[in-house]
Design a protein around this motif. Sequence first.
Motif, PDB file in Angstrom:
ATOM      1  N   ILE A 127       0.839  -1.205   0.000  1.00  0.00           N
ATOM      2  CA  ILE A 127       0.000   0.000   0.000  1.00  0.00           C
ATOM      3  C   ILE A 127       0.870   1.249   0.000  1.00  0.00           C
ATOM      4  CG2 ILE A 127      -1.661   1.327   1.371  1.00  0.00           C
ATOM      5  CD1 ILE A 127      -2.795  -1.435   2.286  1.00  0.00           C
ATOM      6  N   GLU A 185     -15.141   5.519  -5.911  1.00  0.00           N
ATOM      7  CA  GLU A 185     -15.903   5.572  -7.145  1.00  0.00           C
ATOM      8  C   GLU A 185     -15.245   4.725  -8.216  1.00  0.00           C
ATOM      9  OE1 GLU A 185     -16.874   9.564  -8.105  1.00  0.00           O
ATOM     10  OE2 GLU A 185     -18.161   9.731  -6.356  1.00  0.00           O
ATOM     11  N   MET A 186     -13.926   4.723  -8.255  1.00  0.00           N
ATOM     12  CA  MET A 186     -13.235   3.939  -9.263  1.00  0.00           C
ATOM     13  C   MET A 186     -13.195   2.457  -8.892  1.00  0.00           C
ATOM     14  SD  MET A 186     -12.385   5.998 -11.622  1.00  0.00           S
ATOM     15  CE  MET A 186     -11.020   5.291 -12.544  1.00  0.00           C
ATOM     16  N   GLY A 187     -13.506   2.152  -7.693  1.00  0.00           N
ATOM     17  CA  GLY A 187     -13.571   0.746  -7.313  1.00  0.00           C
ATOM     18  C   GLY A 187     -12.321   0.209  -6.660  1.00  0.00           C
ATOM     19  N   SER A 188     -11.212   0.992  -6.648  1.00  0.00           N
ATOM     20  CA  SER A 188     -10.006   0.374  -6.095  1.00  0.00           C
ATOM     21  C   SER A 188     -10.059   0.333  -4.570  1.00  0.00           C
ATOM     22  CB  SER A 188      -8.744   1.068  -6.589  1.00  0.00           C
ATOM     23  OG  SER A 188      -8.686   2.370  -6.119  1.00  0.00           O
ATOM     24  N   ARG A 205     -12.690  -0.794  -3.202  1.00  0.00           N
ATOM     25  CA  ARG A 205     -13.303  -2.112  -3.067  1.00  0.00           C
ATOM     26  C   ARG A 205     -12.237  -3.195  -3.115  1.00  0.00           C
ATOM     27  NH1 ARG A 205     -18.760  -2.113  -6.682  1.00  0.00           N
ATOM     28  NH2 ARG A 205     -19.834  -0.550  -5.456  1.00  0.00           N
ATOM     29  N   LEU A 206     -11.295  -2.981  -4.028  1.00  0.00           N
ATOM     30  CA  LEU A 206     -10.222  -3.954  -4.170  1.00  0.00           C
ATOM     31  C   LEU A 206      -9.451  -4.071  -2.855  1.00  0.00           C
ATOM     32  CD1 LEU A 206      -9.020  -5.577  -6.566  1.00  0.00           C
ATOM     33  CD2 LEU A 206      -7.245  -3.844  -6.644  1.00  0.00           C
ATOM     34  N   LEU A 207      -9.150  -2.899  -2.276  1.00  0.00           N
ATOM     35  CA  LEU A 207      -8.413  -2.879  -1.013  1.00  0.00           C
ATOM     36  C   LEU A 207      -9.190  -3.613   0.069  1.00  0.00           C
ATOM     37  CD1 LEU A 207      -5.957  -1.537   0.527  1.00  0.00           C
ATOM     38  CD2 LEU A 207      -7.566   0.240   1.173  1.00  0.00           C
ATOM     39  N   LEU A 208     -10.496  -3.355   0.131  1.00  0.00           N
ATOM     40  CA  LEU A 208     -11.285  -3.890   1.238  1.00  0.00           C
ATOM     41  C   LEU A 208     -11.630  -5.370   1.066  1.00  0.00           C
ATOM     42  CD1 LEU A 208     -13.647  -0.892   2.048  1.00  0.00           C
ATOM     43  CD2 LEU A 208     -11.499  -1.533   3.117  1.00  0.00           C
ATOM     44  N   THR A 209     -11.391  -5.936  -0.119  1.00  0.00           N
ATOM     45  CA  THR A 209     -11.630  -7.376  -0.261  1.00  0.00           C
ATOM     46  C   THR A 209     -10.372  -8.179   0.065  1.00  0.00           C
ATOM     47  OG1 THR A 209     -11.185  -7.181  -2.617  1.00  0.00           O
ATOM     48  CG2 THR A 209     -13.487  -7.256  -1.948  1.00  0.00           C
ATOM     49  N   SER A 210      -9.318  -7.490   0.475  1.00  0.00           N
ATOM     50  CA  SER A 210      -8.129  -8.206   0.929  1.00  0.00           C
ATOM     51  C   SER A 210      -8.463  -8.958   2.219  1.00  0.00           C
ATOM     52  CB  SER A 210      -6.995  -7.215   1.185  1.00  0.00           C
ATOM     53  OG  SER A 210      -6.088  -7.756   2.110  1.00  0.00           O
ATOM     54  N   PRO A 211      -7.930 -10.179   2.372  1.00  0.00           N
ATOM     55  CA  PRO A 211      -8.293 -10.964   3.556  1.00  0.00           C
ATOM     56  C   PRO A 211      -7.523 -10.538   4.798  1.00  0.00           C
ATOM     57  CG  PRO A 211      -6.818 -12.221   2.194  1.00  0.00           C
ATOM     58  CD  PRO A 211      -7.062 -10.921   1.477  1.00  0.00           C
ATOM     59  N   ARG A 270      -9.938  -5.041   8.430  1.00  0.00           N
ATOM     60  CA  ARG A 270     -10.171  -3.760   7.795  1.00  0.00           C
ATOM     61  C   ARG A 270      -9.385  -2.636   8.478  1.00  0.00           C
ATOM     62  NH1 ARG A 270     -15.845  -2.394   5.010  1.00  0.00           N
ATOM     63  NH2 ARG A 270     -15.212  -4.238   3.834  1.00  0.00           N
ATOM     64  N   LEU A 317      -5.957  -2.450   7.053  1.00  0.00           N
ATOM     65  CA  LEU A 317      -5.933  -1.912   5.695  1.00  0.00           C
ATOM     66  C   LEU A 317      -6.059  -0.388   5.722  1.00  0.00           C
ATOM     67  CD1 LEU A 317      -8.232  -4.568   4.037  1.00  0.00           C
ATOM     68  CD2 LEU A 317      -5.761  -4.375   3.792  1.00  0.00           C
TER      69      LEU A 317
END
Lengths: 264, 239
Positions: free
Chosen positions: A11, A91-94, A96-102, A105, A108
């Motif tokens: 990150i 808005e761009m969705g990244s 979301r990408l960060l938050l789907t990391s196992p 939260r 992250l």
Amino acid sequence: MSAYATALAAIVSREAMRFVQQRGRFLAALVRPLVWLVVFAAGFRAALGLSIIPPYQTYITYEVYILPGLCGMIQLFNGMQSSLSLVYDQEMGSMRLLLTSPLPRWWLLFSKLLAGVAVSILQVAVFLGIAALTGITVPPWGYLAVLPALLASGLMLGALGLVLSSTIRQLENFAGVMNFVIFPMFFLSSALYPLWRMAESSPLLRDICALNPFTHAVELIRFALYGQLNLTALAWVVGCGALFMAAALWGYDPARAMQRRRPG
Amino acid sequence: MTGLQIDGLGFRYGPRVALEDVSFAVAPGQFCALLGPNGAGKSTLFALLTRLMVSRQGRIRVAGFDLAQAPRAALARIGVVFQQPTLDLDLTVRRNLRYFAGLHGLSGRAAAMAIDAALDRLGMLERAGETVRVLNGGHRRRMEIARALIHAPAVLLLDEPTVGLDAASRRAITAHVHDLAAGGMAVLWATHLVDEIGPADQVVVLHRGRVLAQGTAAAIAAGQPLADAFMAMTAGEDA
């Protein structure tokens, strides 16, 4: 390396690379405080007389006085700007990408925060370097002593940005953040004028300034630049930082966050 | 139970019901199309499957792990391709993938090997050094699919992955993902385009938050073209 450290490194390095890519952002971050330092301070030097107040041991020029405040300003803008990038990321969705990391939260979000602080410290370092070239310096050890202070104030301001990003859903609202967060926080603080000066014109304004977390961030940086620790300021900065972080985690709780808004 | 299993899932935005009693399963090796018109609840379902939102109604299990009780174990086994692109345009393909690998705890040689393998699988290895900005839409999408494979997930979720792509890219990506399913992965592919579905694929028809039908595409089509069956089903609801 543990999964936690790996994610943190990923990150931070992403943030650093994006920052290097966005030269415009880097330049803007530098020009803003430099304009204040060179233009604004020159004009005000004549108007404002400053007496000797801690941590200063001699009479100082106005440029020297506002140097720590401008370091704080860099971090304030940076904190809000990374909150802007979070809104943008959502808005761009990244995001979301960060938050789907196992990973948890909180880790992250903390990593994201730390990445922003690292960038802001880089900006402050370059700013202090340019200021030194124009003859505005602090004691040599101050440049080292200020690092932990910048870390603490950067985390506090970044956490505030996180709180805002969890509530702001649209990019346009950043103008609102400028008007209602950045400007009041900056002007109602000890960044441009010492509190005793403020008290002369209005005791109420002075009290507001004394309650502004940004005032304490600036004072923490100011004392650190002269190798001193301002414990009151540190307590404020750490306390507010913890509070903002808790609010941010609440804002990003998946059972709560994004419920009012339909996903894209 | 492996693969993806959804039982009695419900979700509402305030008073408005977005999903109601949704139950279906995708076994390993299955390509399951989640077919529904816009606004059917597909995106809400994806937000719940990826734990961007949490529902108190129903249960989601990924490779046997309950998403509510063991979120980290479940998320570690999910690969996601979101509807909107989630790439850093100014970074190279490899940089983008390395960032994602880091989020999943992979670094160094292990990450490099997983990235190369995933890119190779999607025929993208020779583009690893290019910045994403110079790639066309189809290649960007392929890259996002490769990214979703880096951590070797058991379940692959794709939310309308062919939106905005030309016919050739769409065909190529649909074929690629069918291959992945044939290789043993459980694939859930949300779409409103019936031509992306083969007759042997599993289909779940979602309409207004409820499952209208599920089975193989051939069974649901029942002799007529799947598009007609789908139109009849969703239009019948509107009447």
